[in-house]
Design a protein around this motif. Sequence first.
Motif, PDB file in Angstrom:
ATOM      1  N   GLY A  74       0.804  -1.203   0.000  1.00  0.00           N
ATOM      2  CA  GLY A  74       0.000   0.000   0.000  1.00  0.00           C
ATOM      3  C   GLY A  74       0.842   1.260   0.000  1.00  0.00           C
ATOM      4  O   GLY A  74       1.976   1.271   0.483  1.00  0.00           O
ATOM      5  N   GLN A  75       0.280   2.328  -0.559  1.00  0.00           N
ATOM      6  CA  GLN A  75       1.000   3.588  -0.718  1.00  0.00           C
ATOM      7  C   GLN A  75       0.247   4.716  -0.011  1.00  0.00           C
ATOM      8  O   GLN A  75      -0.949   4.918  -0.253  1.00  0.00           O
ATOM      9  CB  GLN A  75       1.152   3.932  -2.197  1.00  0.00           C
ATOM     10  CG  GLN A  75       1.733   2.823  -3.049  1.00  0.00           C
ATOM     11  CD  GLN A  75       3.225   2.630  -2.827  1.00  0.00           C
ATOM     12  OE1 GLN A  75       3.943   3.582  -2.581  1.00  0.00           O
ATOM     13  NE2 GLN A  75       3.678   1.391  -2.936  1.00  0.00           N
ATOM     14  N   ILE A  76       0.944   5.454   0.840  1.00  0.00           N
ATOM     15  CA  ILE A  76       0.399   6.656   1.464  1.00  0.00           C
ATOM     16  C   ILE A  76       0.992   7.858   0.740  1.00  0.00           C
ATOM     17  O   ILE A  76       2.202   7.921   0.524  1.00  0.00           O
ATOM     18  CB  ILE A  76       0.751   6.719   2.963  1.00  0.00           C
ATOM     19  CG1 ILE A  76       0.197   5.494   3.697  1.00  0.00           C
ATOM     20  CG2 ILE A  76       0.187   7.999   3.588  1.00  0.00           C
ATOM     21  CD1 ILE A  76       0.682   5.390   5.144  1.00  0.00           C
ATOM     22  N   CYS A  77       0.135   8.796   0.353  1.00  0.00           N
ATOM     23  CA  CYS A  77       0.591   9.994  -0.353  1.00  0.00           C
ATOM     24  C   CYS A  77       0.298  11.213   0.511  1.00  0.00           C
ATOM     25  O   CYS A  77      -0.861  11.517   0.798  1.00  0.00           O
ATOM     26  CB  CYS A  77      -0.117  10.134  -1.698  1.00  0.00           C
ATOM     27  SG  CYS A  77       0.253   8.805  -2.864  1.00  0.00           S
TER      28      CYS A  77
ATOM     29  N   LEU B 238       3.075   9.288  -9.323  1.00  0.00           N
ATOM     30  CA  LEU B 238       4.273   8.521  -8.977  1.00  0.00           C
ATOM     31  C   LEU B 238       3.952   7.190  -8.297  1.00  0.00           C
ATOM     32  O   LEU B 238       4.855   6.398  -8.039  1.00  0.00           O
ATOM     33  CB  LEU B 238       5.170   9.352  -8.049  1.00  0.00           C
ATOM     34  CG  LEU B 238       5.699  10.671  -8.613  1.00  0.00           C
ATOM     35  CD1 LEU B 238       6.515  11.409  -7.563  1.00  0.00           C
ATOM     36  CD2 LEU B 238       6.538  10.427  -9.867  1.00  0.00           C
ATOM     37  N   VAL B 239       2.681   6.951  -8.018  1.00  0.00           N
ATOM     38  CA  VAL B 239       2.281   5.717  -7.341  1.00  0.00           C
ATOM     39  C   VAL B 239       2.313   4.548  -8.325  1.00  0.00           C
ATOM     40  O   VAL B 239       1.751   4.645  -9.422  1.00  0.00           O
ATOM     41  CB  VAL B 239       0.863   5.863  -6.752  1.00  0.00           C
ATOM     42  CG1 VAL B 239       0.332   4.518  -6.247  1.00  0.00           C
ATOM     43  CG2 VAL B 239       0.863   6.891  -5.626  1.00  0.00           C
ATOM     44  N   PRO B 240       2.949   3.433  -7.969  1.00  0.00           N
ATOM     45  CA  PRO B 240       2.948   2.264  -8.859  1.00  0.00           C
ATOM     46  C   PRO B 240       1.523   1.768  -9.096  1.00  0.00           C
ATOM     47  O   PRO B 240       0.722   1.683  -8.163  1.00  0.00           O
ATOM     48  CB  PRO B 240       3.761   1.219  -8.071  1.00  0.00           C
ATOM     49  CG  PRO B 240       4.567   2.013  -7.101  1.00  0.00           C
ATOM     50  CD  PRO B 240       3.750   3.205  -6.754  1.00  0.00           C
ATOM     51  N   ARG B 241       1.191   1.463 -10.350  1.00  0.00           N
ATOM     52  CA  ARG B 241      -0.163   1.018 -10.661  1.00  0.00           C
ATOM     53  C   ARG B 241      -0.491  -0.334 -10.040  1.00  0.00           C
ATOM     54  O   ARG B 241      -1.651  -0.710  -9.934  1.00  0.00           O
ATOM     55  CB  ARG B 241      -0.364   0.975 -12.185  1.00  0.00           C
ATOM     56  CG  ARG B 241      -0.325   2.342 -12.845  1.00  0.00           C
ATOM     57  CD  ARG B 241      -1.423   3.257 -12.283  1.00  0.00           C
ATOM     58  NE  ARG B 241      -1.442   4.553 -12.944  1.00  0.00           N
ATOM     59  CZ  ARG B 241      -0.823   5.631 -12.471  1.00  0.00           C
ATOM     60  NH1 ARG B 241      -0.143   5.557 -11.344  1.00  0.00           N
ATOM     61  NH2 ARG B 241      -0.886   6.779 -13.116  1.00  0.00           N
ATOM     62  N   ALA B 242       0.536  -1.080  -9.616  1.00  0.00           N
ATOM     63  CA  ALA B 242       0.293  -2.370  -8.974  1.00  0.00           C
ATOM     64  C   ALA B 242      -0.024  -2.230  -7.489  1.00  0.00           C
ATOM     65  O   ALA B 242      -0.294  -3.238  -6.819  1.00  0.00           O
ATOM     66  CB  ALA B 242       1.505  -3.285  -9.156  1.00  0.00           C
ATOM     67  N   ALA B 243      -0.006  -1.015  -6.962  1.00  0.00           N
ATOM     68  CA  ALA B 243      -0.284  -0.827  -5.543  1.00  0.00           C
ATOM     69  C   ALA B 243      -1.694  -1.305  -5.220  1.00  0.00           C
ATOM     70  O   ALA B 243      -2.655  -0.907  -5.886  1.00  0.00           O
ATOM     71  CB  ALA B 243      -0.143   0.647  -5.173  1.00  0.00           C
ATOM     72  N   PRO B 244      -1.866  -2.145  -4.196  1.00  0.00           N
ATOM     73  CA  PRO B 244      -3.199  -2.644  -3.879  1.00  0.00           C
ATOM     74  C   PRO B 244      -4.128  -1.584  -3.318  1.00  0.00           C
ATOM     75  O   PRO B 244      -5.338  -1.642  -3.501  1.00  0.00           O
ATOM     76  CB  PRO B 244      -2.930  -3.738  -2.837  1.00  0.00           C
ATOM     77  CG  PRO B 244      -1.616  -3.359  -2.223  1.00  0.00           C
ATOM     78  CD  PRO B 244      -0.826  -2.720  -3.329  1.00  0.00           C
TER      79      PRO B 244
ATOM     80  N   GLU C 297      -5.976   0.655  -8.546  1.00  0.00           N
ATOM     81  CA  GLU C 297      -6.470   0.607  -9.918  1.00  0.00           C
ATOM     82  C   GLU C 297      -7.365   1.795 -10.253  1.00  0.00           C
ATOM     83  O   GLU C 297      -7.587   2.101 -11.423  1.00  0.00           O
ATOM     84  CB  GLU C 297      -7.240  -0.692 -10.145  1.00  0.00           C
ATOM     85  CG  GLU C 297      -8.503  -0.821  -9.318  1.00  0.00           C
ATOM     86  CD  GLU C 297      -9.159  -2.189  -9.397  1.00  0.00           C
ATOM     87  OE1 GLU C 297     -10.399  -2.260  -9.308  1.00  0.00           O
ATOM     88  OE2 GLU C 297      -8.428  -3.195  -9.551  1.00  0.00           O
ATOM     89  N   LEU C 298      -7.887   2.489  -9.231  1.00  0.00           N
ATOM     90  CA  LEU C 298      -8.744   3.646  -9.484  1.00  0.00           C
ATOM     91  C   LEU C 298      -7.986   4.767 -10.188  1.00  0.00           C
ATOM     92  O   LEU C 298      -8.581   5.597 -10.885  1.00  0.00           O
ATOM     93  CB  LEU C 298      -9.329   4.157  -8.163  1.00  0.00           C
ATOM     94  CG  LEU C 298     -10.486   5.157  -8.269  1.00  0.00           C
ATOM     95  CD1 LEU C 298     -11.711   4.498  -8.888  1.00  0.00           C
ATOM     96  CD2 LEU C 298     -10.826   5.729  -6.897  1.00  0.00           C
ATOM     97  N   LEU C 299      -6.674   4.785 -10.048  1.00  0.00           N
ATOM     98  CA  LEU C 299      -5.870   5.827 -10.684  1.00  0.00           C
ATOM     99  C   LEU C 299      -5.900   5.729 -12.200  1.00  0.00           C
ATOM    100  O   LEU C 299      -5.642   6.722 -12.894  1.00  0.00           O
ATOM    101  CB  LEU C 299      -4.429   5.759 -10.184  1.00  0.00           C
ATOM    102  CG  LEU C 299      -4.238   6.065  -8.687  1.00  0.00           C
ATOM    103  CD1 LEU C 299      -2.781   5.893  -8.293  1.00  0.00           C
ATOM    104  CD2 LEU C 299      -4.726   7.479  -8.358  1.00  0.00           C
TER     105      LEU C 299
END
Length: 326
Positions: A8-11, A85-91, A164-166
């Motif tokens: 997971g990614q926090i922005c 910059l968030v990887p598209r594979a981020a859950p 995936e919403l990105l």
Amino acid sequence: MNHASTVGQICMAVYRPDPRLLRDQIESLRSQTLEDWRCLIGIDGEDPDALAHVRSCVGDDRRFEIVEFPDNVGFYRNFERILELVPRAAPWVALADQDDRWFDEKLATLTPALAHASLAFCQVVVAAPGQGREGEVTQRRAVGLAADIIDNQVTGSACVFRGELLETALPFPDPTDLAFHDHWLGVCALVSDGVFEEPEPLQVYVQHQGNVIGEERRRSLPGRVVDMVTRARGRSSGALSYLSDHRWGWRVNMARRLLSHPSAVRGDDAAVLRAFSRGRISTALIRIVAKAVAVRDAPPARAVGLILGSLRSPRPRAGSVVQVVD
């Protein structure tokens, strides 16, 4: 980002932060019971003091990555470029403000909801700096697409959404003065697998004079009119023109942006978006707005304001592209 793309990614968006509040927020991220995440901190424009504060708070925690962008673009575009910059594979992806405090269980509570919804959000405790968890608790609700376009229910710093919403959300629509990244993300989620509402508060939303937006209190129609006139004061256009170009125009831009990618829109959502995308009042728009008000999913004052704004087409900003999809 150089970190693994499968976590997971926090922005977090940062601009001239209060050092104490920033440290409290970063410590609240470190205290999350869900520990498998990476955090991208985007500083909005060159700022040696902000960079030093962030580095001091982060220390040697390798889960954090800092990007100091060279130019100041404001919160809307800053969140956009951080999300790019968030990887598209981020859950999953979570948004963070620089001055709030998350409860330890926030991520662990919200992320499981993404198994059946594109976005999940919680309530927040609205408190002054140093007030702790004693404060007013918001009552945001998950509503339908039309109601959320009329009146946003998603607080960005309180939400977690699927990575995936990105694919749908980026790039952001052309902004107006009243464009908000969280409003857009909520609308994108509603045309996908929907939004989940967590009824309990999972963070403190710190209110202070430096807030860019702050938590909006419900206001009467006269209160909204006063706000609109205040915003329009000093401009060559009048209050109604400002309402059309910015508040109504923002809704038009969101609808047009989604309809430009028809694969992202399903079922009855297309009819709702078409009514907004036309940019002018219509019987379809009046029917859709009236229904949202009748079932108490949208406030009458905001609905009336948008109908007034739709009496004329919003004027696009220089460089923007107008595309109407029927």
